[in-house]
Design an enzyme around this catalytic site. Structure first.
Site, PDB file in Angstrom:
ATOM      1  N   SER A  54       1.252  -1.143   0.067  1.00  0.00           N
ATOM      2  CA  SER A  54       0.053  -0.105   0.018  1.00  0.00           C
ATOM      3  C   SER A  54       0.912   1.552   0.289  1.00  0.00           C
ATOM      4  CB  SER A  54      -1.157   0.173   1.576  1.00  0.00           C
ATOM      5  OG  SER A  54      -1.753   1.546   1.450  1.00  0.00           O
ATOM      6  N   VAL A  59       7.316   2.741   4.103  1.00  0.00           N
ATOM      7  CA  VAL A  59       8.146   1.684   3.534  1.00  0.00           C
ATOM      8  C   VAL A  59       7.822   2.056   1.904  1.00  0.00           C
ATOM      9  CG1 VAL A  59       9.114  -0.411   3.237  1.00  0.00           C
ATOM     10  CG2 VAL A  59       9.170   0.425   5.194  1.00  0.00           C
ATOM     11  N   CYS A  60       6.074   1.962   1.117  1.00  0.00           N
ATOM     12  CA  CYS A  60       5.865   2.140  -0.045  1.00  0.00           C
ATOM     13  C   CYS A  60       6.235   2.945  -0.453  1.00  0.00           C
ATOM     14  CB  CYS A  60       4.356   1.271   0.058  1.00  0.00           C
ATOM     15  SG  CYS A  60       4.402  -0.589   0.785  1.00  0.00           S
ATOM     16  N   ALA A  61       5.506   4.598   0.582  1.00  0.00           N
ATOM     17  CA  ALA A  61       6.061   5.911  -0.197  1.00  0.00           C
ATOM     18  C   ALA A  61       7.386   6.082  -0.801  1.00  0.00           C
ATOM     19  CB  ALA A  61       6.129   6.340   0.601  1.00  0.00           C
TER      20      ALA A  61
END
Length: 176
Positions: A54, A59-61
């Site tokens: 997501s 971490v994804c951002a």
């Protein structure tokens, strides 16, 4: 069944297990404007297809920002970040973060990408989302690089993925 971990706990992945040299499945995903975008297959350009659980996690951002900055310099390459996030949320993320060098796509409708690429989390707290993975597809539509991170909370190997993309795109003539 392929596996990864979530904070050290093993979790299963479902779907097709792709190997280097396999034909990259062509699948349809949904862009922020609700248009359909195909990834995979041979397009004449290299593709970097990044799966994240997501965009609404640190971490994804961070990963999306890093690929946005670093992948822009690779010629003849398209970069996609795929999640189960709704297209509206992905569009808002890109606007807020100034993401312009890659496209965020959603697999929320039928999880076609997650199943075709073997990155659908089958159990545990994140069941139904994608794990963290990077695929590089060469100009002919073959898997040239694949990384499923050992643990979903870990960032991928950016250098390895981007080097593979440069070779797959023809930006680098020969690999030493």
């Amino acid at each position: 069944m392929q596996q990864t971990k979530l904070q050290g706990v093993s979790i299963g992945l479902s779907g097709n297990e792709l190997k280097l040299g396999d034909k990259a499945p062509e699948v349809s995903l949904v862009a922020a404007d609700l248009s359909e975008v195909k990834v995979g297959g041979g397009t004449g350009k290299a593709q970097v297809i990044i799966a994240v659980p997501s965009l609404d996690t640190d971490v994804c951002a961070t990963e999306t920002r890093k690929f946005n900055e670093r992948a822009a310099s690779i010629k003849n390459t398209e970069v996609f970040v795929v999640s189960m996030d709704l297209p509206f949320a992905a569009g808002r993320f890109c606007s807020t973060e100034g993401i312009k060098n890659l496209r965020t796509l959603s697999d929320f409708r039928d999880k076609e990408f997650a199943r075709a690429y073997g990155v659908l989390v089958a159990d545990g707290a994140l069941a139904g989302l994608t794990c963290r993975a990077v695929f590089v597809v060469d100009t002919a539509g073959k898997i040239a690089y694949k990384q499923i991170t050992d643990d979903i909370v870990d960032e991928p190997d950016y250098d390895a993925a981007l080097n593979a993309a440069a070779f797959a795109s023809g930006s680098v003539a020969t690999q030493s």
